[in-house]
Write a protein that holds these residues in place. Structure first.
Motif: not given
Length: 154
Positions: A80-87
């Motif tokens: 996955r690319i882009g913004r990722l949140e915790i978990s």
């Protein structure tokens, strides 16, 4: 073989289903997730970017290496690319084979080679700052900028 780069959340069951087959007695799954603490610093979120066409080629090369070494495996690999949140899941790798040793070994090989070769970078956003982090080509040091496409071709 399935290699993908996506901006959408990764569904582990979908990745699993890509490698299930009648002759497989084992399926191993790896999910790399965004952790909250890195070297004692609290991570707020991560941003992933990729040189997408090259990343897909490198991922396919890794799968081909796996098939040469373990001809009986089937592989699905999604980053996955882009913004990722915790978990959130950043990468998922599923490997099926008739027996578990090959599935475990091939899956471990896949994630280690992705970290080594695939041109995907993450920007860590902490409470006290942010920084691009990269480890391709065997380096495990912090970088002060995201590498440019031309950097990879030298």
């Amino acid at each position: 073989m399935t290699c993908e780069i996506t901006r959408d959340p990764i569904n582990i069951n979908d990745v699993f289903q890509k490698v299930v087959r009648r002759e497989a007695g084992a399926v191993t799954m790896f999910a790399g997730t965004v952790r909250e603490l890195t070297h004692g610093r609290k991570t707020l979120f991560l941003e992933y970017e990729a040189y997408e066409s090259m990343a897909l080629k490198q991922m396919e090369q890794i799968v081909n290496e796996m098939k040469d070494r373990w001809p009986v495996v089937e592989v699905a690999m999604i980053h996955r690319i882009g913004r990722l949140e915790i978990s959130d899941i950043a990468i998922a790798i599923a490997v099926s084979s008739p027996h578990r040793p090959e599935a475990y070994e091939a899956n471990r090989h896949a994630i280690e080679r992705v970290k080594e070769l695939v041109p995907i970078w993450k920007k860590e956003h902490w409470e006290d700052g942010e920084e691009w982090v990269g480890n391709q080509q065997g380096t495990k040091e912090y970088v002060t900028r995201k590498p440019e496409e031309g950097d990879l071709l030298e």
